[in-house]
Design a protein around this motif. Sequence first.
Motif, PDB file in Angstrom:
ATOM      1  N   THR A  57       8.313  -5.810  12.216  1.00  0.00           N
ATOM      2  CA  THR A  57       8.114  -4.417  12.640  1.00  0.00           C
ATOM      3  C   THR A  57       7.123  -3.726  11.722  1.00  0.00           C
ATOM      4  N   TYR A  58       7.290  -3.909  10.421  1.00  0.00           N
ATOM      5  CA  TYR A  58       6.367  -3.301   9.470  1.00  0.00           C
ATOM      6  C   TYR A  58       4.960  -3.868   9.629  1.00  0.00           C
ATOM      7  N   ASP A  59       4.857  -5.166   9.893  1.00  0.00           N
ATOM      8  CA  ASP A  59       3.548  -5.781  10.100  1.00  0.00           C
ATOM      9  C   ASP A  59       2.826  -5.143  11.286  1.00  0.00           C
ATOM     10  N   ILE A  60       3.560  -4.886  12.360  1.00  0.00           N
ATOM     11  CA  ILE A  60       2.954  -4.344  13.580  1.00  0.00           C
ATOM     12  C   ILE A  60       2.665  -2.849  13.445  1.00  0.00           C
ATOM     13  N   THR A  61       3.593  -2.098  12.876  1.00  0.00           N
ATOM     14  CA  THR A  61       3.404  -0.640  12.790  1.00  0.00           C
ATOM     15  C   THR A  61       2.478  -0.226  11.653  1.00  0.00           C
ATOM     16  N   GLY A  62       2.355  -1.098  10.652  1.00  0.00           N
ATOM     17  CA  GLY A  62       1.548  -0.746   9.492  1.00  0.00           C
ATOM     18  C   GLY A  62       2.268   0.151   8.502  1.00  0.00           C
ATOM     19  N   ASP A  63       3.538   0.458   8.779  1.00  0.00           N
ATOM     20  CA  ASP A  63       4.317   1.263   7.840  1.00  0.00           C
ATOM     21  C   ASP A  63       4.551   0.466   6.561  1.00  0.00           C
ATOM     22  N   PRO A  64       4.619   1.149   5.410  1.00  0.00           N
ATOM     23  CA  PRO A  64       4.861   0.420   4.163  1.00  0.00           C
ATOM     24  C   PRO A  64       6.286  -0.139   4.103  1.00  0.00           C
ATOM     25  N   VAL A  65       6.396  -1.330   3.569  1.00  0.00           N
ATOM     26  CA  VAL A  65       7.688  -1.986   3.377  1.00  0.00           C
ATOM     27  C   VAL A  65       8.446  -1.235   2.288  1.00  0.00           C
ATOM     28  N   PRO A  66       9.765  -1.080   2.445  1.00  0.00           N
ATOM     29  CA  PRO A  66      10.547  -0.401   1.397  1.00  0.00           C
ATOM     30  C   PRO A  66      10.366  -1.083   0.041  1.00  0.00           C
ATOM     31  N   VAL A  67      10.438  -0.283  -1.009  1.00  0.00           N
ATOM     32  CA  VAL A  67      10.330  -0.805  -2.368  1.00  0.00           C
ATOM     33  C   VAL A  67      11.466  -0.247  -3.213  1.00  0.00           C
ATOM     34  N   VAL A  68      11.826  -0.981  -4.240  1.00  0.00           N
ATOM     35  CA  VAL A  68      12.861  -0.531  -5.165  1.00  0.00           C
ATOM     36  C   VAL A  68      12.417   0.783  -5.797  1.00  0.00           C
ATOM     37  N   GLY A  69      13.331   1.731  -5.855  1.00  0.00           N
ATOM     38  CA  GLY A  69      13.050   3.048  -6.405  1.00  0.00           C
ATOM     39  C   GLY A  69      12.729   4.092  -5.352  1.00  0.00           C
ATOM     40  N   GLU A  70      12.361   3.644  -4.164  1.00  0.00           N
ATOM     41  CA  GLU A  70      12.017   4.563  -3.079  1.00  0.00           C
ATOM     42  C   GLU A  70      13.227   5.394  -2.664  1.00  0.00           C
ATOM     43  N   ARG A  71      12.970   6.630  -2.294  1.00  0.00           N
ATOM     44  CA  ARG A  71      14.032   7.511  -1.817  1.00  0.00           C
ATOM     45  C   ARG A  71      13.825   7.809  -0.338  1.00  0.00           C
ATOM     46  N   SER A  72      14.940   7.945   0.362  1.00  0.00           N
ATOM     47  CA  SER A  72      14.907   8.250   1.792  1.00  0.00           C
ATOM     48  C   SER A  72      15.947   9.309   2.111  1.00  0.00           C
ATOM     49  N   VAL A  73      15.592  10.181   3.032  1.00  0.00           N
ATOM     50  CA  VAL A  73      16.550  11.125   3.585  1.00  0.00           C
ATOM     51  C   VAL A  73      17.125  10.467   4.830  1.00  0.00           C
ATOM     52  N   ILE A  74      18.430  10.296   4.848  1.00  0.00           N
ATOM     53  CA  ILE A  74      19.098   9.702   6.002  1.00  0.00           C
ATOM     54  C   ILE A  74      19.449  10.814   6.989  1.00  0.00           C
ATOM     55  N   ASP A 136      13.815 -14.792  16.803  1.00  0.00           N
ATOM     56  CA  ASP A 136      14.347 -16.106  16.439  1.00  0.00           C
ATOM     57  C   ASP A 136      14.870 -16.044  15.012  1.00  0.00           C
ATOM     58  N   GLU A 137      15.664 -17.040  14.646  1.00  0.00           N
ATOM     59  CA  GLU A 137      16.367 -17.006  13.365  1.00  0.00           C
ATOM     60  C   GLU A 137      15.462 -17.194  12.151  1.00  0.00           C
ATOM     61  N   SER A 138      14.193 -17.494  12.379  1.00  0.00           N
ATOM     62  CA  SER A 138      13.263 -17.600  11.248  1.00  0.00           C
ATOM     63  C   SER A 138      12.603 -16.251  10.935  1.00  0.00           C
ATOM     64  N   MET A 139      12.872 -15.242  11.770  1.00  0.00           N
ATOM     65  CA  MET A 139      12.277 -13.924  11.571  1.00  0.00           C
ATOM     66  C   MET A 139      12.595 -13.411  10.167  1.00  0.00           C
ATOM     67  N   PRO A 140      11.576 -12.958   9.412  1.00  0.00           N
ATOM     68  CA  PRO A 140      11.844 -12.429   8.072  1.00  0.00           C
ATOM     69  C   PRO A 140      12.548 -11.080   8.149  1.00  0.00           C
ATOM     70  N   VAL A 141      13.647 -10.972   7.412  1.00  0.00           N
ATOM     71  CA  VAL A 141      14.465  -9.764   7.391  1.00  0.00           C
ATOM     72  C   VAL A 141      14.419  -9.156   5.993  1.00  0.00           C
ATOM     73  N   ILE A 142      14.175  -7.855   5.951  1.00  0.00           N
ATOM     74  CA  ILE A 142      14.209  -7.125   4.694  1.00  0.00           C
ATOM     75  C   ILE A 142      15.659  -6.711   4.467  1.00  0.00           C
ATOM     76  N   CYS A 143      16.263  -7.246   3.435  1.00  0.00           N
ATOM     77  CA  CYS A 143      17.647  -6.923   3.074  1.00  0.00           C
ATOM     78  C   CYS A 143      17.587  -5.936   1.916  1.00  0.00           C
ATOM     79  N   GLU A 144      17.787  -4.681   2.254  1.00  0.00           N
ATOM     80  CA  GLU A 144      17.621  -3.581   1.306  1.00  0.00           C
ATOM     81  C   GLU A 144      18.994  -3.062   0.874  1.00  0.00           C
ATOM     82  N   GLN A 145      19.169  -2.902  -0.418  1.00  0.00           N
ATOM     83  CA  GLN A 145      20.385  -2.283  -0.944  1.00  0.00           C
ATOM     84  C   GLN A 145      20.020  -0.918  -1.510  1.00  0.00           C
TER      85      GLN A 145
END
Length: 153
Positions: A57-74, A136-145
């Motif tokens: 999804t990030y590859d297609i949209t061009g949105d930046p991938v989450p990074v450690v330290g980033e803040r988000s409003v839920i 498919d099960e090889s799809m890369p998944v970003i596992c963010e904590q």
Amino acid sequence: MTEQELWKAYVSMLPEELASTLHYTAWHFCDNEADANELAELVLAGVKRGTASSLWTYDITGDPVPVVGERSVILDWSGNAKCVIQTTHMDIVPYGEVTEAFAAIEGEGDKSLAYWRAAHEAFFTRECERLGLIFDESMPVICEQFEVVYKPL
């Protein structure tokens, strides 16, 4: 509360030199109202401490991938700001290699890997279809904590 109001309340509690350097993204979980609202409430309750997204999804949209330290409003589905989270850890793994431990951190359903796989395969299949891809099960998944760093009283 709007995302801007929540963010302003959050940064007002921080030292000015830190507050002036911070940026945020605002978003809701999932692709439907019921799940978006439920997952936001799980975050507020301290049960949900992670989220998974497709790197494709990030590859297609061009949105930046989450990074450690980033803040988000839920947000909830209606755009009401619920809390501020900060990313504390991130891995990118094939869907088929997501662990039981990460499923528990995500905090959804019964917190099992079986539940996680069923719910996320359905979500990722819908997301892939919208993007013209095939899940498919090889799809890369970003596992963010993450951790909640601010929630209104």
